[in-house]
Design a protein around this motif. Structure first.
Motif, mmCIF file in Angstrom:
data_model
loop_
_atom_site.group_PDB
_atom_site.id
_atom_site.type_symbol
_atom_site.label_atom_id
_atom_site.label_comp_id
_atom_site.label_asym_id
_atom_site.label_seq_id
_atom_site.Cartn_x
_atom_site.Cartn_y
_atom_site.Cartn_z
ATOM 1 N N ARG A 46 0.809 -1.223 0.000
ATOM 2 C CA ARG A 46 0.000 0.000 0.000
ATOM 3 C C ARG A 46 0.841 1.272 0.000
ATOM 4 N NH1 ARG A 46 -4.044 -2.328 4.453
ATOM 5 N NH2 ARG A 46 -2.273 -3.715 4.729
ATOM 6 N N GLN A 47 1.979 1.232 0.679
ATOM 7 C CA GLN A 47 2.823 2.413 0.789
ATOM 8 C C GLN A 47 3.601 2.667 -0.500
ATOM 9 O OE1 GLN A 47 4.958 1.835 4.457
ATOM 10 N NE2 GLN A 47 6.239 3.623 4.051
ATOM 11 N N SER A 88 11.134 2.962 4.632
ATOM 12 C CA SER A 88 9.839 2.803 5.304
ATOM 13 C C SER A 88 9.159 4.143 5.572
ATOM 14 C CB SER A 88 10.000 2.035 6.612
ATOM 15 O OG SER A 88 10.808 2.793 7.497
ATOM 16 N N LEU A 118 -3.810 12.855 1.492
ATOM 17 C CA LEU A 118 -3.462 11.853 2.489
ATOM 18 C C LEU A 118 -2.863 12.524 3.718
ATOM 19 C CD1 LEU A 118 -3.662 8.760 2.319
ATOM 20 C CD2 LEU A 118 -1.262 8.708 1.652
ATOM 21 N N GLN A 176 -5.256 14.086 6.109
ATOM 22 C CA GLN A 176 -5.905 13.140 7.017
ATOM 23 C C GLN A 176 -4.974 12.722 8.144
ATOM 24 O OE1 GLN A 176 -8.253 10.039 4.837
ATOM 25 N NE2 GLN A 176 -7.737 11.271 3.073
ATOM 26 N N PRO A 202 9.305 10.372 11.666
ATOM 27 C CA PRO A 202 8.816 9.211 12.426
ATOM 28 C C PRO A 202 7.457 9.388 13.088
ATOM 29 C CG PRO A 202 11.157 9.525 12.818
ATOM 30 C CD PRO A 202 10.713 10.666 11.957
ATOM 31 N N LEU A 257 4.840 9.172 10.499
ATOM 32 C CA LEU A 257 4.815 7.831 9.915
ATOM 33 C C LEU A 257 3.952 6.914 10.786
ATOM 34 C CD1 LEU A 257 5.868 5.839 7.819
ATOM 35 C CD2 LEU A 257 7.827 5.400 9.310
ATOM 36 N N GLU A 258 4.145 7.076 12.076
ATOM 37 C CA GLU A 258 3.366 6.286 13.029
ATOM 38 C C GLU A 258 1.879 6.591 12.860
ATOM 39 O OE1 GLU A 258 3.444 6.397 17.752
ATOM 40 O OE2 GLU A 258 5.415 6.661 16.798
ATOM 41 N N ARG A 314 0.525 5.056 9.687
ATOM 42 C CA ARG A 314 0.255 3.623 9.817
ATOM 43 C C ARG A 314 -1.047 3.376 10.560
ATOM 44 N NH1 ARG A 314 6.329 2.125 10.218
ATOM 45 N NH2 ARG A 314 6.586 1.513 8.038
ATOM 46 N N ARG A 315 -1.270 4.198 11.581
ATOM 47 C CA ARG A 315 -2.442 3.980 12.408
ATOM 48 C C ARG A 315 -3.712 4.454 11.708
ATOM 49 N NH1 ARG A 315 -0.275 5.856 17.342
ATOM 50 N NH2 ARG A 315 -0.926 7.907 16.638
ATOM 51 N N GLN A 316 -3.638 5.627 11.065
ATOM 52 C CA GLN A 316 -4.863 6.267 10.570
ATOM 53 C C GLN A 316 -5.091 6.123 9.079
ATOM 54 O OE1 GLN A 316 -4.503 10.358 11.811
ATOM 55 N NE2 GLN A 316 -3.926 9.727 13.852
ATOM 56 N N PHE A 368 -4.387 1.964 5.759
ATOM 57 C CA PHE A 368 -5.274 1.032 5.071
ATOM 58 C C PHE A 368 -5.494 1.414 3.613
ATOM 59 C CE2 PHE A 368 -7.894 4.385 6.786
ATOM 60 C CZ PHE A 368 -8.707 4.697 5.724
ATOM 61 N N TYR A 369 -5.129 2.628 3.218
ATOM 62 C CA TYR A 369 -5.354 3.054 1.835
ATOM 63 C C TYR A 369 -4.463 2.259 0.880
ATOM 64 C CZ TYR A 369 -8.139 7.178 3.038
ATOM 65 O OH TYR A 369 -9.129 8.015 3.471
ATOM 66 N N MET A 393 8.122 3.399 19.418
ATOM 67 C CA MET A 393 7.806 3.437 18.000
ATOM 68 C C MET A 393 7.572 2.033 17.460
ATOM 69 S SD MET A 393 9.350 5.784 15.186
ATOM 70 C CE MET A 393 8.997 5.410 13.459
ATOM 71 N N ALA A 422 -0.431 -0.515 15.411
ATOM 72 C CA ALA A 422 -1.123 0.004 14.228
ATOM 73 C C ALA A 422 -1.480 -1.119 13.274
ATOM 74 C CB ALA A 422 -0.247 1.034 13.523
ATOM 75 N N ASN A 448 -2.735 -6.777 0.981
ATOM 76 C CA ASN A 448 -1.489 -6.090 0.711
ATOM 77 C C ASN A 448 -0.664 -6.775 -0.366
ATOM 78 O OD1 ASN A 448 0.007 -3.947 1.229
ATOM 79 N ND2 ASN A 448 0.744 -4.584 3.241
ATOM 80 N N GLU A 469 -10.938 4.762 -3.483
ATOM 81 C CA GLU A 469 -10.601 5.505 -2.275
ATOM 82 C C GLU A 469 -10.237 6.948 -2.617
ATOM 83 O OE1 GLU A 469 -7.588 3.011 -0.618
ATOM 84 O OE2 GLU A 469 -8.945 1.299 -0.601
ATOM 85 N N GLN A 526 -13.484 -1.433 4.122
ATOM 86 C CA GLN A 526 -12.519 -0.478 3.590
ATOM 87 C C GLN A 526 -13.194 0.882 3.342
ATOM 88 O OE1 GLN A 526 -9.368 -0.956 3.472
ATOM 89 N NE2 GLN A 526 -8.444 0.312 1.894
#
Lengths: 465, 465
Positions: free
Chosen positions: A147-148, A172, A186, A189, A324, A327-328, A331-333, A336-337, B57, B64, B92, B181, B206
């Motif tokens: 996804r990333q 990463s 993105l 958000q 960082p 990034l955290e 990942r959390r919010q 999922f995209y 982290m 996450a 993924n 999305e 999703q």
């Protein structure tokens, strides 16, 4: 004024579109002149025997695209058309409603600051890489990817950014996306809430539009010769600042290290800096200035880069490097995209980067743009007594500031009479408030050397005082 | 518990990532079991001689991604791992941290409802079309295209939608984008404000995540056998409803025309319906149900479609059809956004559609999926005394509802002991509140007929009462 619009009820094209297209063409070919008043939507509807919502929709579209403007209590009026042609041609590639008549003044040379030179694009290499990626054994290319962004591509970007821009990050931290605008959606958000964002003024208007549309409150900050004024920034109450330290668009200012440190210090206490490094690749004198991100010890810089400008506009691949903390949160919010760039395209680009084609392409383009840049500077040398030149030795446009009291509009009109299109700095400003001295942008990327020289000659004649 | 994590300070991989990778692997290979408590970030930091922010982290990332969960005042605990493996594998494609050990229970047959069959994808055709689009004379492919999407592609989509789905629109109403999305992000800006959106419950998670991330307030609405309950919808106070009338995911309910009319009536007074027609292409009995949009006289339906599912996930092209009122707002507020799909890809897809390849591909896939569907129904026939079957004759999964009092978890566990992965309906629910009877999803798209039959046999054995 009456508009005799021939409507075809049998056409597949909706009536409102037919009205839109007709008026649009009339404005473009000069039959409807700037400042002229249009009939009201009610009158036009009666006259054409269509519903009022049809004429309203046609007018809304014309208004949205800037052909006409509504003046409260007075009605709809035709806007100046030159800027429009520029927007539709250059931002949009071409539009669905291509003007069928030539412009009033034939433009021989267009010093657009947005063009890029695609003549030297390595089409054969790109084709070959595409073929390889789509080869028989690569069926997994059609499955969803990471996804990333594909890991190999992110590693190639990391390696390029580290070597060429001094950016410190791991793969990463890199998020690949279909253009800066998507990545800003993105990021909005991830940052959350309705942030106050500071922008250099004048600035890159497209980013301004994105922030506005995303519900940011935009604080335009005046610039001094070192870039964004820190006093202005502090007074603005902004908690995010969007800057282009390597080569500010459109002013061409390179932010010195002192100002960079001040910005980083400002950001230290929970604020963020968005660094848009949009054309750092093109620098013709001295060492490249490392990215602001390379000085960032506190993790406050969000770095943006794109391949649209240095490879080709159709390559819709941009990336952002998140510190960082963000990034955290990503990942959390927002982790999922799904990726917005096809896996196939990511792999073609990855090979373009990792096999050395990108570096070769940049070197070639740097040489080509430098030759055009040098040619332009030489050709406009006679203007130097009346104009001071700024923003040179980097990027793909320069700025001419008039030393006498002539207005931007006057200079643009004179140039246009002579068949040359130049761009006023004030059109890149947020809000009103003109620059003290008339300043013009001259882009040269998609002109030939011959066009550059003849354009310069025409300008010298047109602006003779 | 102590974690002996070997850290390599010389590695390019940041320390937090090394910690993350280690724990992640320990969870996946079962050395760390669900429910086990991890050391606190402070203790682990002291133990490993790293800073606390490093362990924080690592934990945040694990949290996450759902490997661990924080329980207030108690610390961090390991989550159930099976679901994770499923998410990372299927959503993924593959992850950066591919598990190196097999799962505890070896899964022989995975009835994932998300897979699709790519074995019959016309790779050669796609390759040939790519080559044509990239041919010598096509240099304009590398220039920026029309922001809304290439006109030819939109015309091809319009023609397909009209013929296959009864959708009434002009090409000018179609917005092409890099995935649903992204288009939802765009739509959120067009709709504006923080809307209340009603979603069928259970639903496509999703989309739920996207709406949440975009600041929508989501109202989950219970369903009866005809789909979203109108009473629930009216009581919710929502002004937008997201529905899948052709084949609701995951329940497989086809909304009858009566309920559709009620929804349209509900929307008439300034509300909107988002119709996600995600897998309308696959229907094995009777006539295809036309889209809800085809009944819409008042311009209240926003139609969404995608090529990710019916062509390939890597083809990141979706589209939305805006009703006139929203089209106008799009032009005014969001028309400045550049297209997120490369012009090259749009042209390949356009040729795939307009040259008849798409139709042929759909017919082929319909036949293949129907054979798998029929095979599965036949193979699970012995289960019919204990389970009722729903959602068949369309899409790429079916549902089994248990007639006795067994729980979803029990059935999933028994299946897994036998080496078969099935999916509980409750995991598609928003919020808590289990379904009355245990219901399982069985997807069959990316299984062979042999796998389907042996999977069914294993289930019959496992669920023998």
């Amino acid at each position: 004024m009456e508009l005799l619009i021939p409507l075809d009820g049998a056409s597949r094209k909706p009536l409102y579109e037919q009205i839109y297209t007709y008026i649009c063409r009339e404005i473009r070919n000069g039959n409807l002149q700037a400042g002229e008043r249009l009939p009201s939507t009610r009158m036009l509807a009666e006259h054409l025997k269509v519903s009022r919502s049809t004429t309203q929709m046609a007018y809304s579209q014309l208004e949205a695209e800037g052909y006409i403007e509504a003046r409260p209590c007075l009605g709809y009026f035709v806007c100046r058309v030159e800027e429009l042609v520029e927007i539709s041609r250059l931002e949009n590639g071409h539009t669905e409603q291509e003007p069928e008549c030539p412009d009033k003044n034939e433009i021989l040379v267009d010093f657009s600051p947005r063009g890029i030179d695609l003549n030297s694009f390595p089409y054969n290499t790109w084709r070959k890489l595409s073929r390889n990626v789509l080869a028989d054994e690569q069926k997994e290319m059609f499955l969803p990817g990471i996804r990333q962004g594909e890991l190999d591509l992110r590693e190639a970007i990391r390696s390029y950014l580290h070597g060429a821009r001094g950016v410190n990050c791991s793969a990463s931290q890199i998020i690949v996306g279909a253009g800066n605008e998507y990545l800003l959606m993105l990021l909005a958000q991830i940052l959350g809430g309705s942030r106050r964002i500071a922008m250099e003024n004048p600035t890159y208007k497209q980013a301004y539009r994105v922030f506005r549309s995303l519900g940011f409150s935009v604080c335009p900050i005046e610039m001094d010769e070192n870039g964004m004024s820190l006093k202005g920034l502090e007074e603005s109450g902004a908690d995010v600042a969007y800057v282009m330290p390597s080569h500010q668009f459109p002013t061409g200012i390179v932010m010195p290290v002192g100002r960079r440190q001040e910005l980083l210090k400002w950001a230290e206490s929970g604020r963020y800096l968005i660094e848009d490094d949009y054309d750092s690749e093109f620098r013709y004198r001295g060492k490249p200035v490392p990215a602001l991100q390379s000085l960032d010890r506190a993790g406050r810089v969000i770095y943006f880069g794109t391949f649209s400008r240095c490879i080709a506009p159709a390559i819709r691949v941009s990336y952002m490097v998140l510190p960082p903390e963000l990034l955290e949160r990503y990942r959390r919010q927002a982790g999922f995209y799904a990726s917005t760039v096809s896996r196939i395209d990511q792999n073609i680009l990855c090979q373009f980067l990792s096999k050395g084609h990108f570096e070769r392409h940049l070197n070639r383009m740097r040489a080509i743009y430098k030759a055009k840049h040098d040619g332009l500077l030489e050709a406009i040398a006679p203007l130097e007594k009346d104009f001071s030149i700024r923003g040179e030795y980097a990027g793909i446009h320069i700025l001419l500031t008039c030393k006498q009291g002539r207005s931007e509009e006057e200079l643009i009109d004179q140039a246009e009479q002579a068949g040359v299109k130049v761009y006023g700095l004030s059109s890149y400003r947020i809000g009103s408030g003109a620059d003290r001295a008339a300043t013009l942008l001259l882009g040269y990327a998609n002109l030939t050397l011959e066009q550059i020289c003849s354009g310069a000659d025409l300008l010298i004649q047109a602006w003779k005082s």
